[in-house]
Scaffold this motif. Structure first.
Motif, PDB file in Angstrom:
ATOM      1  N   ASN A 649     -21.638  -5.319  -9.334  1.00  0.00           N
ATOM      2  CA  ASN A 649     -20.199  -5.491  -9.475  1.00  0.00           C
ATOM      3  C   ASN A 649     -19.555  -5.330  -8.108  1.00  0.00           C
ATOM      4  OD1 ASN A 649     -17.600  -5.759 -10.466  1.00  0.00           O
ATOM      5  ND2 ASN A 649     -17.491  -3.663 -11.257  1.00  0.00           N
ATOM      6  N   LEU A 650     -19.394  -6.476  -7.401  1.00  0.00           N
ATOM      7  CA  LEU A 650     -18.790  -6.435  -6.073  1.00  0.00           C
ATOM      8  C   LEU A 650     -17.282  -6.585  -6.218  1.00  0.00           C
ATOM      9  CD1 LEU A 650     -19.236  -6.442  -2.994  1.00  0.00           C
ATOM     10  CD2 LEU A 650     -19.325  -8.961  -3.108  1.00  0.00           C
ATOM     11  N   LEU A 651     -16.560  -5.614  -5.698  1.00  0.00           N
ATOM     12  CA  LEU A 651     -15.110  -5.696  -5.761  1.00  0.00           C
ATOM     13  C   LEU A 651     -14.632  -6.909  -4.991  1.00  0.00           C
ATOM     14  CD1 LEU A 651     -14.093  -1.950  -5.134  1.00  0.00           C
ATOM     15  CD2 LEU A 651     -14.077  -3.186  -7.302  1.00  0.00           C
ATOM     16  N   SER A 652     -13.550  -7.474  -5.536  1.00  0.00           N
ATOM     17  CA  SER A 652     -12.931  -8.554  -4.772  1.00  0.00           C
ATOM     18  C   SER A 652     -12.235  -7.958  -3.566  1.00  0.00           C
ATOM     19  CB  SER A 652     -11.936  -9.285  -5.646  1.00  0.00           C
ATOM     20  OG  SER A 652     -10.849  -8.437  -5.996  1.00  0.00           O
ATOM     21  N   LEU A 653     -11.950  -8.829  -2.584  1.00  0.00           N
ATOM     22  CA  LEU A 653     -11.283  -8.334  -1.379  1.00  0.00           C
ATOM     23  C   LEU A 653      -9.896  -7.783  -1.713  1.00  0.00           C
ATOM     24  CD1 LEU A 653     -12.311 -11.044   1.238  1.00  0.00           C
ATOM     25  CD2 LEU A 653     -13.098  -8.684   1.086  1.00  0.00           C
ATOM     26  N   GLN A 654      -9.288  -8.393  -2.717  1.00  0.00           N
ATOM     27  CA  GLN A 654      -7.975  -7.887  -3.096  1.00  0.00           C
ATOM     28  C   GLN A 654      -8.093  -6.470  -3.661  1.00  0.00           C
ATOM     29  OE1 GLN A 654      -9.202 -10.797  -3.922  1.00  0.00           O
ATOM     30  NE2 GLN A 654      -7.882 -12.299  -2.846  1.00  0.00           N
ATOM     31  N   ASP A 655      -9.121  -6.276  -4.525  1.00  0.00           N
ATOM     32  CA  ASP A 655      -9.319  -4.935  -5.096  1.00  0.00           C
ATOM     33  C   ASP A 655      -9.724  -3.935  -4.005  1.00  0.00           C
ATOM     34  OD1 ASP A 655      -8.717  -5.933  -7.596  1.00  0.00           O
ATOM     35  OD2 ASP A 655     -10.835  -6.181  -8.177  1.00  0.00           O
ATOM     36  N   LEU A 656     -10.542  -4.439  -3.076  1.00  0.00           N
ATOM     37  CA  LEU A 656     -10.969  -3.546  -1.976  1.00  0.00           C
ATOM     38  C   LEU A 656      -9.784  -3.143  -1.121  1.00  0.00           C
ATOM     39  CD1 LEU A 656     -13.204  -2.137  -0.378  1.00  0.00           C
ATOM     40  CD2 LEU A 656     -13.550  -4.291   0.889  1.00  0.00           C
ATOM     41  N   GLU A 657      -8.910  -4.104  -0.854  1.00  0.00           N
ATOM     42  CA  GLU A 657      -7.730  -3.793  -0.032  1.00  0.00           C
ATOM     43  C   GLU A 657      -6.862  -2.762  -0.740  1.00  0.00           C
ATOM     44  OE1 GLU A 657      -4.034  -6.097   2.173  1.00  0.00           O
ATOM     45  OE2 GLU A 657      -5.242  -7.163   0.682  1.00  0.00           O
ATOM     46  N   GLN A 658      -6.698  -3.016  -2.064  1.00  0.00           N
ATOM     47  CA  GLN A 658      -5.870  -2.084  -2.822  1.00  0.00           C
ATOM     48  C   GLN A 658      -6.475  -0.668  -2.808  1.00  0.00           C
ATOM     49  OE1 GLN A 658      -5.202  -3.366  -6.848  1.00  0.00           O
ATOM     50  NE2 GLN A 658      -3.808  -1.650  -7.313  1.00  0.00           N
ATOM     51  N   TYR A 659      -7.832  -0.557  -2.934  1.00  0.00           N
ATOM     52  CA  TYR A 659      -8.514   0.773  -2.940  1.00  0.00           C
ATOM     53  C   TYR A 659      -8.332   1.478  -1.602  1.00  0.00           C
ATOM     54  CZ  TYR A 659     -12.096   4.357  -3.584  1.00  0.00           C
ATOM     55  OH  TYR A 659     -12.746   5.561  -3.652  1.00  0.00           O
ATOM     56  N   THR A 661      -5.984   0.940   0.478  1.00  0.00           N
ATOM     57  CA  THR A 661      -4.569   1.281   0.658  1.00  0.00           C
ATOM     58  C   THR A 661      -4.238   2.570  -0.074  1.00  0.00           C
ATOM     59  OG1 THR A 661      -3.993  -1.045   0.911  1.00  0.00           O
ATOM     60  CG2 THR A 661      -2.206   0.470   0.363  1.00  0.00           C
ATOM     61  N   THR A 662      -4.795   2.703  -1.225  1.00  0.00           N
ATOM     62  CA  THR A 662      -4.465   3.874  -2.034  1.00  0.00           C
ATOM     63  C   THR A 662      -5.333   5.100  -1.659  1.00  0.00           C
ATOM     64  OG1 THR A 662      -5.981   3.131  -3.784  1.00  0.00           O
ATOM     65  CG2 THR A 662      -3.637   2.451  -3.931  1.00  0.00           C
ATOM     66  N   GLN A 663      -6.637   4.924  -1.327  1.00  0.00           N
ATOM     67  CA  GLN A 663      -7.564   6.053  -1.114  1.00  0.00           C
ATOM     68  C   GLN A 663      -7.731   6.402   0.365  1.00  0.00           C
ATOM     69  OE1 GLN A 663      -8.769   7.842  -3.603  1.00  0.00           O
ATOM     70  NE2 GLN A 663      -7.748   6.512  -5.112  1.00  0.00           N
ATOM     71  N   GLY A 664      -7.538   5.493   1.182  1.00  0.00           N
ATOM     72  CA  GLY A 664      -7.660   5.753   2.622  1.00  0.00           C
ATOM     73  C   GLY A 664      -9.100   5.763   3.121  1.00  0.00           C
ATOM     74  N   HIS A 665     -10.051   5.277   2.353  1.00  0.00           N
ATOM     75  CA  HIS A 665     -11.452   5.214   2.796  1.00  0.00           C
ATOM     76  C   HIS A 665     -12.138   4.200   1.919  1.00  0.00           C
ATOM     77  CE1 HIS A 665     -12.998   7.479  -0.708  1.00  0.00           C
ATOM     78  NE2 HIS A 665     -11.840   8.135  -0.620  1.00  0.00           N
ATOM     79  N   LEU A 666     -13.319   3.800   2.327  1.00  0.00           N
ATOM     80  CA  LEU A 666     -14.069   2.820   1.558  1.00  0.00           C
ATOM     81  C   LEU A 666     -14.587   3.469   0.278  1.00  0.00           C
ATOM     82  CD1 LEU A 666     -16.156   1.116   4.417  1.00  0.00           C
ATOM     83  CD2 LEU A 666     -14.243   0.111   3.128  1.00  0.00           C
ATOM     84  N   PRO A 667     -14.800   2.639  -0.690  1.00  0.00           N
ATOM     85  CA  PRO A 667     -15.363   3.195  -1.932  1.00  0.00           C
ATOM     86  C   PRO A 667     -16.782   3.734  -1.679  1.00  0.00           C
ATOM     87  CG  PRO A 667     -14.382   1.029  -2.319  1.00  0.00           C
ATOM     88  CD  PRO A 667     -14.359   1.209  -0.854  1.00  0.00           C
ATOM     89  N   ASN A 668     -17.099   4.802  -2.329  1.00  0.00           N
ATOM     90  CA  ASN A 668     -18.457   5.435  -2.262  1.00  0.00           C
ATOM     91  C   ASN A 668     -18.792   6.006  -0.873  1.00  0.00           C
ATOM     92  OD1 ASN A 668     -20.773   6.262  -3.629  1.00  0.00           O
ATOM     93  ND2 ASN A 668     -21.953   4.468  -3.009  1.00  0.00           N
TER      94      ASN A 668
END
Length: 732
Positions: A649-659, A661-668
């Motif tokens: 399940n690869l996040l879309s770039l839009q979802d990645l940008e949103q994450y 923006t909200t979390q301040g770091h890459l997922p995982n």
């Protein structure tokens, strides 16, 4: 003498008879003194003196005032004038006496030339006939003192004794022709026929015996006593020769003492010698400074000097040997030219010929030595059969008895080295055994002690017992039959055969063993060094004999060190208490440790941290920076290849940008606060980063596909635009 006494008595009786006047028998025209008696023609012819007796032709003819004179004999006292108290008996006796007084002249011509000499006694025809002024002389014998002129206080007794003495004084010559040629020599005493016959000016001599000092002329201060003693002495002085023919041939030798028949018989010029004993120094001619005491001592000595021989036949055949001391019967008997020897004892050094610098003391010590030099033999028959051996020291009866030619030996004790024939040996023993108490070889620097040696103790219980401190650069101990090479300290109560320190060697066929052990008094082996077969080790044990430390080598196990106690620690660069509270087993203080092999641990490794600072789940902790050319992490979990799976399940770039923006770091990916708090796991982090890289790769692939679609569209648009432009141009 009976006749003389008769005449004197007769004269006395006449004088008594005429004591109140003058009695005159004979022709006399002169005036006579009172109480005088004159007998003979012209006797007392002009005499006026009183109490005179003149008997004989012209006796006392010229006497004037002389008194109390007795002149008997023709012309006796002929020229006497004032001389008084004289007795002249004999023709011409006192012939020329004028003023001489208190003289007694008996014999024809006795005192003939005397003028003023006084207190003289001349007995014998022509005795003292030339005396003029000499006084206080006694001359007895025909011609005795015949030539004396002014010599005084002489006594000459014997035919022509001192007949040529002129001015010599204080001499005593007793014997026919004794001192006959003495002229000016004074203070001499010659007794015996022709003793001092030729002495002329020699003084202070005493010659006693037939022909003693017969040829002496100028020699002075000599004493010759005995037949022929000092016979040929001429100018030799300060000699004493006592005995028949002693010093018979001495001529100029001085300062000698020869006592005994024939002693110093052949001496010519030898000086400062003392020969005492029959024939001692018999053939000495020029030898000097010798002392020979005993019959035949130094008999053959010719020129040897500075020798001392004591005992019958001691140094019998010495000829030129010098500076020897031979003491005892036949000591140094055959010595010829050997020098600087000392032989003391019956026949000590008997056969010595030319050997020098020997010292032999005792019965027959060095008896056979001929040329062996620089030996010291002391004791009954010590070195008895030595011949050519040199530089030996034998001390003790029969020591070195059978050694003939051995050199550089030292034998101490009764019969020490008795049968040893070699050289450079040491024997200390009191028997003739070949295994002495102490044996040595000087050439090879070897010493063997056959017994028990105590140092600091008089009662050693072992071969060597030392009470005190031993300082040695090297100690070699051979392996005995019981295997115990060396022991130190006290016996162990539990095992008296062992001591606190034991060196043991067992030469077994299977496991030859070399052991060094240290036992306490409870027989606990506190320290051991062991080599058994192909295995060796060093170990320390506690008081309960429990092993504390061991270093070993074993063909099957290799070399190893083990410290089996749980509380064992190793501190390098410090003492055992360093960091002991931290519980470290191995501590290297103020230094580094290099290990070229592997370091393996089933627990934690900390760098710059304490054990408490390492989390439980971690095995390596480094406080500070770490540099490495490469680090390999061997993951125990999964690797992010799952990103490329179709179901990922690869996040879309839009979802990645949103994450973001909200979390301040890459997922995982852990946040900054999480890393600061918990750190990071290098393997896990690399896996996460790889996950993001792989996701980024997928995003890139997606973007590339979109880019490729857009590029195709752009090319299609460009182609359509180109056609449109061509149409436009054609239309214009």
């Amino acid at each position: 003498m009976k006749y003389i006494a008769f005449v004197i008595l007769l004269t006395f009786s006449i004088g008594v008879k005429a004591q109140s006047g003058v009695t005159n028998y004979g022709t006399n025209s002169g005036t006579q003194g009172d109480y005088s008696t004159y007998l003979g023609e012209d006797a007392g012819m002009i005499a006026t003196g009183t109490y005179n007796v003149f008997a004989g032709y012209r006796a006392g003819r010229s006497t004037t005032t002389g008194i109390q004179n007795i002149f008997i004999g023709g012309r006796a006292g002929l020229f006497n004038t004032i001389g008084a108290n004289n007795i002249f008996i004999g023709n011409n006796a006192g012939f020329n006496n004028t003023e001489g007084a208190s003289n007694v002249f008996l014999g024809a011509g006795s005192g003939y030339e005397n003028t003023t000499g006084t207190l003289n006694v001349f007995l014998g025809n022509n005795s003292g006939d030339a005396n003029t002024t000499g006084s206080k002389n006694v001359f007895v014998g025909t011609g005795s003192g015949g030539s004396n002129l002014t010599g005084e206080q002489n006594v000459f007794i014997g035919y022509t004794a001192g007949s040529y003495n002129t001015t010599g004084n204080y001499n005593v010559f007793n014997g026919s022709r004794a001192g006959v040629n003495n002229s000016t020599g004074s203070r001499n005493s010659f007794t015996g026929f022709e003793s001092g016959l030729n002495n002329t000016i020699g003084e202070n001599n005493v010659f006693n015996g037939y022909w003693s000092g017969r040829s002496n002329t100028e020699g002075s201060n000599n004493v010759f006593n005995g037949y022929y003693s000092g016979y040929d002495n001429s100018t030799g002085s300060n000699n004493v020769f006592l005995g028949s023919a002693t010093g018979i041939n001495n001529t100029t030798g001085s300062n000698n003492v020869f006592v005994g028949g024939g002693s110093g018989r052949e001496n010519l010029t030898g000086e400062n010698n003392v020969f005492l004993g029959t024939y001692s120094g018999y053939k000495n001619t020029e030898g000097q400074d010798n002392v020979f005491i005993g019959r035949n001592t130094g008999y053959e000595n010719i020129s040897g000097k500075e020798n001392l021989f004591l005992g019958t036949n001691a140094g019998r055949y010495n000829t030129t040997g010098r500076s020897n001391v031979f003491n005892g019967y036949q000591a140094g008997y055959n010595n010829a030219d050997g020098g600087f020897n000392v032989f003391s004892g019956w026949r000590a050094g008997y056969s010595n010929a030319s050997a020098s610098n020997n010292v032999f003391s005792g019965y027959e010590t060095g008896y056979n030595t001929t040329t062996g030099s620089k030996n010291l033999f002391d004791g009954y028959r010590a070195g008895r059969f030595n011949e050519t051996g040199a530089n030996n020291v034998y001390l003790g009866a029969d020591s070195g008895f059978n050694n003939i030619s051995g050199n550089n030996n030292l034998f101490l004790g009764y019969q020490a080295g008795y049968n040893e024939t070699g050289s450079n040996k040491l024997y200390i023993e009191n028997s003739n055994t070949i295994n002495p108490l102490i044996w040595g070889d000087f050439q090879n620097d070897l010493v063997n002690i056959n017994g028990q040696l105590g140092i600091g103790t008089n009662a050693p219980s072992e071969a060597l017992e030392v009470v005190g401190t031993i300082l040695s650069e090297r100690l070699i101990v051979d392996r005995p039959s019981d295997g115990i090479i060396a022991q130190f300290g006290d016996p162990i109560p539990a095992n008296p055969a062992r001591r606190n320190f034991d060196f043991v060697s067992h030469q077994g066929a299977i496991d030859p063993t070399l052991e060094f052990s240290m036992f306490d008094n409870n027989f606990s082996n506190r320290f051991m060094v062991m080599a058994r077969g192909n295995i060796e080790w060093v170990e320390l044990n506690d008081a309960q004999d429990v092993q504390v430390f061991k270093v070993a080598g074993d063909p099957s196990l290799g070399a190893f060190i083990h410290m089996p106690k749980s509380n064992s620690r190793v501190v390098i660069g410090g003492y055992g208490d360093y960091l002991s509270s931290d519980g470290h087993k191995l501590v290297v203080k103020d230094g580094s440790a290099m290990i070229e092999g592997n370091i393996l641990t089933n627990n934690k490794i900390g760098v710059g941290v304490t054990a408490a600072e390492i989390p439980n789940d971690y095995h390596l902790a480094v406080k500070g920076k770490m540099i490495s050319e490469e680090v390999k992490v061997q993951l125990q979990g999964s690797w992010p290849d799952y990103v490329f799976a179709s179901d990922y399940n690869l996040l879309s770039l839009q979802d990645l940008e949103q994450y973001i923006t909200t979390q301040g770091h890459l997922p995982n990916i852990p946040t900054q606060s999480e890393i600061k708090k918990d750190g990071l796991l290098l393997g896990d982090m690399n896996a996460k980063l790889l996950e993001k890289i792989e996701e980024l790769t997928l995003y890139t692939i997606q973007q590339q596909k979109e880019l490729d679609k857009q590029t195709k569209k752009n090319k299609e648009l460009e182609a359509r635009l180109a056609k449109l432009e061509q149409l436009i141009e054609k239309s214009n």
